[in-house]
Design an enzyme around this catalytic site. Structure first.
Site, mmCIF file in Angstrom:
data_model
loop_
_atom_site.group_PDB
_atom_site.id
_atom_site.type_symbol
_atom_site.label_atom_id
_atom_site.label_comp_id
_atom_site.label_asym_id
_atom_site.label_seq_id
_atom_site.Cartn_x
_atom_site.Cartn_y
_atom_site.Cartn_z
ATOM 1 N N HIS A 24 5.026 -7.964 -4.250
ATOM 2 C CA HIS A 24 3.394 -8.433 -3.818
ATOM 3 C C HIS A 24 3.372 -9.737 -3.912
ATOM 4 O O HIS A 24 3.368 -10.303 -5.067
ATOM 5 C CB HIS A 24 2.505 -7.238 -4.711
ATOM 6 C CG HIS A 24 2.301 -6.193 -4.534
ATOM 7 N ND1 HIS A 24 1.284 -5.430 -3.704
ATOM 8 C CD2 HIS A 24 3.102 -5.031 -4.780
ATOM 9 C CE1 HIS A 24 1.529 -4.163 -3.475
ATOM 10 N NE2 HIS A 24 2.579 -4.046 -3.893
ATOM 11 N N CYS A 71 6.097 -5.526 0.640
ATOM 12 C CA CYS A 71 6.090 -4.165 0.012
ATOM 13 C C CYS A 71 6.019 -3.290 0.837
ATOM 14 O O CYS A 71 6.964 -2.956 1.831
ATOM 15 C CB CYS A 71 5.094 -3.879 -1.260
ATOM 16 S SG CYS A 71 5.857 -2.861 -2.450
ATOM 17 N N ARG A 90 12.406 3.286 0.415
ATOM 18 C CA ARG A 90 11.359 3.528 -0.277
ATOM 19 C C ARG A 90 11.556 3.706 -1.801
ATOM 20 O O ARG A 90 12.577 4.376 -1.947
ATOM 21 C CB ARG A 90 10.553 4.231 0.331
ATOM 22 C CG ARG A 90 9.926 4.091 1.693
ATOM 23 C CD ARG A 90 9.280 5.097 2.366
ATOM 24 N NE ARG A 90 7.655 5.444 1.599
ATOM 25 C CZ ARG A 90 7.098 6.244 1.822
ATOM 26 N NH1 ARG A 90 7.393 7.111 2.682
ATOM 27 N NH2 ARG A 90 5.848 6.278 0.986
ATOM 28 N N ILE A 105 6.099 -3.194 -7.314
ATOM 29 C CA ILE A 105 5.137 -1.932 -7.484
ATOM 30 C C ILE A 105 5.559 -0.856 -6.851
ATOM 31 O O ILE A 105 5.389 -0.759 -5.473
ATOM 32 C CB ILE A 105 3.535 -2.292 -7.301
ATOM 33 C CG1 ILE A 105 3.091 -3.447 -8.374
ATOM 34 C CG2 ILE A 105 2.860 -1.011 -8.005
ATOM 35 C CD1 ILE A 105 1.621 -3.668 -7.997
ATOM 36 N N ARG A 106 6.561 -0.033 -7.153
ATOM 37 C CA ARG A 106 7.053 1.244 -6.489
ATOM 38 C C ARG A 106 7.719 0.770 -5.432
ATOM 39 O O ARG A 106 7.574 0.869 -4.054
ATOM 40 C CB ARG A 106 6.006 2.129 -6.178
ATOM 41 C CG ARG A 106 5.479 3.000 -7.412
ATOM 42 C CD ARG A 106 4.789 3.969 -7.111
ATOM 43 N NE ARG A 106 3.372 3.623 -6.570
ATOM 44 C CZ ARG A 106 2.118 3.047 -7.462
ATOM 45 N NH1 ARG A 106 2.419 2.767 -8.418
ATOM 46 N NH2 ARG A 106 1.072 2.914 -6.521
ATOM 47 N N GLU A 136 0.913 -11.303 -2.771
ATOM 48 C CA GLU A 136 -0.517 -11.857 -2.926
ATOM 49 C C GLU A 136 -0.814 -11.559 -4.526
ATOM 50 O O GLU A 136 -2.087 -12.210 -4.348
ATOM 51 C CB GLU A 136 -0.963 -10.995 -2.095
ATOM 52 C CG GLU A 136 -1.792 -9.621 -2.513
ATOM 53 C CD GLU A 136 -0.386 -8.621 -2.478
ATOM 54 O OE1 GLU A 136 0.787 -8.892 -2.446
ATOM 55 O OE2 GLU A 136 -0.808 -7.441 -2.629
ATOM 56 N N GLY A 193 0.868 -1.119 -0.118
ATOM 57 C CA GLY A 193 0.204 -0.024 -0.126
ATOM 58 C C GLY A 193 0.967 1.092 0.101
ATOM 59 O O GLY A 193 1.991 1.362 -0.861
ATOM 60 N N GLU A 194 0.528 2.107 0.985
ATOM 61 C CA GLU A 194 1.606 3.482 0.981
ATOM 62 C C GLU A 194 1.785 3.387 2.626
ATOM 63 O O GLU A 194 1.126 3.702 3.412
ATOM 64 C CB GLU A 194 0.500 4.704 0.445
ATOM 65 C CG GLU A 194 1.500 5.596 -0.107
ATOM 66 C CD GLU A 194 2.108 6.525 0.964
ATOM 67 O OE1 GLU A 194 3.444 6.621 0.727
ATOM 68 O OE2 GLU A 194 1.688 6.865 2.080
ATOM 69 N N SER A 195 2.991 3.368 2.651
ATOM 70 C CA SER A 195 3.706 3.100 4.150
ATOM 71 C C SER A 195 3.299 4.549 4.987
ATOM 72 O O SER A 195 3.124 4.465 6.116
ATOM 73 C CB SER A 195 5.257 2.786 4.170
ATOM 74 O OG SER A 195 5.820 3.756 3.320
HETATM 75 N N1 GLN Z 1 6.062 2.910 -2.533
HETATM 76 C C1 GLN Z 1 5.147 2.468 -1.351
HETATM 77 C C2 GLN Z 1 5.855 3.152 0.012
HETATM 78 O O1 GLN Z 1 6.650 3.601 0.010
HETATM 79 C C3 GLN Z 1 5.310 0.888 -1.374
HETATM 80 C C4 GLN Z 1 4.688 0.257 -2.691
HETATM 81 C C5 GLN Z 1 4.008 -0.832 -2.391
HETATM 82 O O2 GLN Z 1 3.543 -1.401 -1.355
HETATM 83 N N2 GLN Z 1 3.459 -1.447 -3.704
HETATM 84 O O3 GLN Z 1 4.893 3.135 0.626
#
Ligand code: GLN
Length: 196
Positions: free
Chosen positions: A172, A87, A107, A136-137, A174, A55-57
């Site tokens: 990921h 992630c 990150r 993903i990122r 999952e 997700g987004e930390s």
């Molecule tokens: N870039 C996201 C972060 O810094 C992590 C990306 C992800 O969980 N797919 O939180």
């Protein structure tokens, strides 16, 4: 929603403040586990293991603070119950966030939006050949302490690690159909069950 019952299977929580928790629940259920979405400290009660999803930390950290989850999560880990962070979940486990694994995640280490990719990864201790991993990122592990075992790397950068009953992966786990990391988590749960 909430709890999915599969009689007899271990009960695995999935942190559900933000991010991709749903696909983890499906994968765990497919392996015969019961799942519970974790949003508040009381949701951790009685769990055998936990997944922290991607997700987004930064957003996830705000949610953890809002719900007072940091200390309960530390106690959960101290009690010996296994955790898989994927992630953003790996970032949450690191020294600068919950401080549960002796790693420092960088990150967006592979670059930002454009740097999403898939790779066939050889993961140490995982039978059945390379695993298809979706990044993903994604972060990578920039530093780690001596108790951390690196399980896989991309271009020399660690992207999967284990420290005792904790597993952190930069990708990921999952997405797609490869459920062997969740299987690894359930194996750790089986090994620690009854010893806590
Ligand atoms: N870039 C996201 C972060 O810094 C992590 C990306 C992800 O969980 N797919 O939180």
């Amino acid at each position: 929603m909430g709890e999915r019952a599969h009689a007899g299977g271990p009960l695995i929580g999935v942190l559900a403040l933000q991010g991709g928790f749903d696909a983890h629940e499906r994968m765990l259920a497919g392996l015969g586990a019961q799942t519970r979405e974790v949003r508040v400290p009381a949701d951790l009660e009685g769990l055998d293991g936990l997944v922290i999803p991607g997700g987004e930390s930064t957003t996830m950290t705000l949610g953890v603070e809002r719900e007072g989850l940091a200390e309960p999560l530390r106690e959960f880990v101290a009690s010996g119950r296994p955790v898989l962070g994927s992630c953003a979940g790996l970032i949450m486990l690191d020294r600068s966030h919950l401080g549960l694994m002796d790693v420092e995640a960088r990150r967006n280490a592979f670059g930002r939006q454009i740097a999403s990719f898939e790779a066939d990864l050889d993961v140490a201790g995982m039978p059945g050949g390379p695993m298809r991993a979706i990044f993903i990122r994604a972060p990578w592990i920039a530093e780690h302490g001596p108790e951390v075992e690196i399980l896989a790397s991309v271009d020399g950068h660690p992207v999967a690690a284990r420290q005792g009953h904790l597993i952190g992966v930069a990708f990921h786990a999952e997405l797609g159909s490869d459920d062997r990391l969740h299987e690894m988590l359930l194996r750790l749960v089986g090994e620690t069950a009854g010893s806590a």
